[in-house]
Design a protein around this motif. Structure first.
Motif, PDB file in Angstrom:
ATOM      1  N   UNK A 124       3.830  55.518  10.952  1.00  0.00           N
ATOM      2  CA  UNK A 124       3.119  55.899  12.183  1.00  0.00           C
ATOM      3  C   UNK A 124       3.745  57.152  12.796  1.00  0.00           C
ATOM      4  N   UNK A 125       5.082  57.222  12.807  1.00  0.00           N
ATOM      5  CA  UNK A 125       5.749  58.399  13.363  1.00  0.00           C
ATOM      6  C   UNK A 125       5.472  59.644  12.522  1.00  0.00           C
ATOM      7  N   UNK A 126       5.437  59.453  11.210  1.00  0.00           N
ATOM      8  CA  UNK A 126       5.125  60.585  10.328  1.00  0.00           C
ATOM      9  C   UNK A 126       3.726  61.123  10.619  1.00  0.00           C
ATOM     10  N   UNK A 127       2.785  60.194  10.874  1.00  0.00           N
ATOM     11  CA  UNK A 127       1.415  60.614  11.194  1.00  0.00           C
ATOM     12  C   UNK A 127       1.358  61.377  12.513  1.00  0.00           C
ATOM     13  N   UNK A 128       2.317  61.111  13.397  1.00  0.00           N
ATOM     14  CA  UNK A 128       2.381  61.800  14.687  1.00  0.00           C
ATOM     15  C   UNK A 128       3.160  63.107  14.605  1.00  0.00           C
TER      16      UNK A 128
ATOM     17  N   UNK B 167       3.854  44.455  15.888  1.00  0.00           N
ATOM     18  CA  UNK B 167       5.256  44.643  16.251  1.00  0.00           C
ATOM     19  C   UNK B 167       5.675  46.100  16.067  1.00  0.00           C
ATOM     20  N   UNK B 168       5.186  46.728  15.009  1.00  0.00           N
ATOM     21  CA  UNK B 168       5.497  48.140  14.772  1.00  0.00           C
ATOM     22  C   UNK B 168       4.924  49.003  15.888  1.00  0.00           C
ATOM     23  N   UNK B 169       3.740  48.660  16.366  1.00  0.00           N
ATOM     24  CA  UNK B 169       3.128  49.437  17.439  1.00  0.00           C
ATOM     25  C   UNK B 169       3.930  49.320  18.734  1.00  0.00           C
ATOM     26  N   UNK B 170       4.554  48.151  18.971  1.00  0.00           N
ATOM     27  CA  UNK B 170       5.413  47.988  20.150  1.00  0.00           C
ATOM     28  C   UNK B 170       6.581  48.975  20.098  1.00  0.00           C
ATOM     29  N   UNK B 171       7.136  49.159  18.900  1.00  0.00           N
ATOM     30  CA  UNK B 171       8.276  50.061  18.740  1.00  0.00           C
ATOM     31  C   UNK B 171       7.843  51.505  18.982  1.00  0.00           C
ATOM     32  N   UNK B 172       6.712  51.895  18.389  1.00  0.00           N
ATOM     33  CA  UNK B 172       6.222  53.268  18.548  1.00  0.00           C
ATOM     34  C   UNK B 172       5.898  53.543  20.015  1.00  0.00           C
TER      35      UNK B 172
END
Length: 629
Positions: free
Chosen positions: A477-481, A612-617
């Protein structure tokens, strides 16, 4: 107090010479009885305490009317009286015409060795008791070794219970000769030997009529006359205990001088900052002094403002204390849990506290034989010779030269319990050969070039909790951002960087240390680093956090119940651990210490990994937007 500081100089009255000593030896050798009899013979037991002693003695010795149990004068704890042993260190204060004394009655049992070391750490002399019937025992050798280790260089050997061996001189001589050889081998400079019968007072407060063959002094006479020279540095040293500011017009630096002499007008340096000044006033409660020396508690004012804080050392400007952050040390381990190399502890030396870790145990010492043995950890009451690394350089001197600047304790950062006492031997040469190299580009600059705030996301939790799965989704997700990331996975690192490590507690500590150092370098490169390691111990996670500036370290606790982790068991590890095929497996036969206050607490439960990953992002993006600048 403040008004007294501005009074004119008043000569300080000279106090009696103070001698601190300990009584030690094996259990049941009669240490408490000897000390109690010494106080009695010196006329230092008040009438009311003497009456209580007679009353309590009648209860214990009903078959011997009039017999006094002198051990009751020092065995103050009920548990000690019930067991007939000394558990804690009992301190007593008394004086003669020449000297004042502080005596520590130390326990004899091996499990209370740490208590005995506490008493020896401030003593200038030891009274070592030996039962004439038993001779030198293992605990006698242990206590003598610890006395030598802690800088006690004068010993009075009291061979007790001579009445039970018919006052035989040959037995006394044999024990004295054997002990003298032991003391010489350990570097103890002086041993005075005398035969005693503690309950009867033979050679305690008065000389014995039963042992005419002994022509020496009694114990009280020895204590009054024995020479115990100072073993502190001749160079001026004073650790700052308190910055004294009673009002806006006065700033003083208070402490006890631990070496040398200083006069008004003398030039000093404040370490570690190395700022120089001259002494303007030497202030005491009794008025100003023209000069002050070792042992005096004083407050200094200087001729100019310099930055001095509690824990700094004020030293002679011409001969400042050496500085280092790496040392060879002796450690007496006092913690119930073992010492693990590379675990971070607090090191307290004087009034200064820094982070420290034992980088290597060179060997441990069999204190009964003084043999050097290989060791990977230190258990309760074991002594080791170690290398230690601090996060800040300190002003120091070798313990043999200055106990205050060379003696320290280690404190567990989680429980705040004192777990070791230590003695600095020398600074490691590598500490002076390695320096920080200045770099023009810093972490912030590298992060700005990537359009992001460098961070470390530290995923912790049981094996099978889902750490790697969630971290992998976060990285995607961070890479996509458009963020620049790197994922450090514990299993992957064990194929290379940590290939040489097993799964013992010691190996787990070193595993986390290496991963944390690599993560720190990658964050310094401007990256967002995702770390996936079980990291079961709170202490090591705190070590990792301390490497980063506030806000850079984000602890992500993936909280999955053990039963669910076992149900998943993606690698079949739990099944092997339950079958006994894998030892030291976290959650089964090795503990996992849950984080107390992680930045992110992910309750896996029924939640999907993507949620859960979205909570971290989301946490990262929100905190990044709220960051100043």
């Amino acid at each position: 107090m403040a008004s007294a500081m501005h009074d004119q100089a008043v000569p300080a009255q000279r106090e009696k010479e103070l001698l601190r000593f300990i009584t030690c030896g094996s259990v049941d050798d009669g240490k408490s009885t000897l000390l109690g009899r010494l106080l009695y013979d010196a006329g230092l037991v008040p009438d009311d305490q003497l009456a209580a002693l007679a009353r309590d003695s009648r209860k214990i010795h009903a078959d011997s009317p009039g017999k006094l149990d002198f051990s009751l004068l020092t065995d103050g704890l009920d548990a000690e009286r019930q067991q007939g042993i000394t558990i804690d260190v009992a301190y007593r204060y008394f004086s003669t015409a020449r000297r004042s004394f502080i005596v520590a009655d130390c326990p004899g049992h091996e499990q209370y060795t740490r208590n005995m070391a506490t008493g020896a750490s401030t003593a200038g002399l030891a009274v070592m008791l030996v039962d004439a019937r038993k001779g030198l025992l293992a605990q006698t050798r242990r206590h003598t070794y610890i006395c030598a280790l802690l800088g006690v260089r004068r010993v009075i050997l009291a061979v007790n219970k001579m009445d039970l061996v018919d006052y035989r001189q040959d037995i006394f001589d044999a024990i004295s000769t054997e002990y003298g050889e032991l003391a010489r081998n350990l570097g103890i400079a002086t041993v005075h030997s005398l035969p005693v019968v503690a309950p009867d007072g033979d050679n305690v407060g008065t000389r014995s009529s039963h042992m005419a063959w002994y022509q020496g002094a009694c114990l009280l006479e020895m204590l009054d006359s024995v020479d115990v020279p100072s073993e502190t540095s001749t160079d001026f040293r004073m650790p700052v205990q308190w910055v004294n500011r009673p009002d806006h017009s006065f700033r003083g630096y208070a402490g006890t001088i631990r070496g040398g002499t200083i006069a008004v007008g003398g030039e000093i340096v404040a370490q570690p900052g190395m700022q120089r000044a001259r002494v303007e006033r030497i202030v005491t409660a009794d008025g100003d002094l023209p000069e002050a020396s070792e042992g005096q508690a004083v407050t200094f004012t200087f001729d100019r403002e310099i930055d001095v804080s509690r824990g700094d050392v004020i030293a002679d400007a011409m001969r400042p204390a050496p500085m280092s952050d790496q040392f060879a040390v002796h450690l007496l381990w006092m913690g119930d849990a073992a010492l693990l190399p590379n675990r971070t502890y607090w090191l307290k030396i004087g009034a200064r506290t820094v982070n420290a870790r034992v980088t290597a145990i060179k060997h441990k010492v069999d204190v009964n034989t003084q043999a050097e043995l290989a060791a990977r950890r230190l258990e309760l009451n074991e002594v080791g010779y170690c290398n230690i690394d601090l996060d800040h350089a300190i002003a120091f001197e070798a313990y043999a030269t200055n106990r205050t600047l060379g003696g320290f304790i280690l404190i567990d950062r989680q429980t705040h319990a004192t777990v070791a006492c230590g003695m600095l031997d020398f600074a490691l040469r590598r500490a002076t050969n390695v320096h920080w190299q200045h770099l023009d580009l810093d972490k912030r600059t590298r992060g700005l070039s990537k359009g992001q705030m460098p961070r470390c996301l530290w995923f912790t939790g049981l094996s099978g909790a889902g750490k790697s799965t969630i971290a992998n989704l976060v990285e995607r997700r961070l890479h996509a951002l458009g963020r620049h990331t790197y994922l450090l996975d514990g299993d992957n690192l064990r194929h290379g960087l940590n290939k040489d490590l097993g799964f013992t507690a010691e190996a787990r500590v070193e595993n986390v240390r290496r991963v944390a150092e690599v993560a720190h370098l990658l964050v310094d490169a401007g990256l967002i680093v995702l770390v996936c390691v079980i990291s079961p111990f709170c202490s090591e996670r705190e070590f990792a956090r301390d490497l980063f500036t506030p806000g850079e370290f984000v602890e992500v606790f993936v909280d999955t119940p053990l039963v669910e982790c076992e149900r998943r068991d993606p690698k079949g590890l739990y099944q092997k651990a339950r079958a006994g095929l894998i030892r030291n497996f976290t959650g089964i036969d090795s503990p996992y210490e849950r984080p107390d206050s992680p930045e992110l607490h992910l309750l896996s439960g029924d939640a999907q990994a993507e949620q859960l990953a979205e909570q971290v992002v989301s946490y990262l993006l929100v905190s990044e937007a709220a960051a100043p600048g």
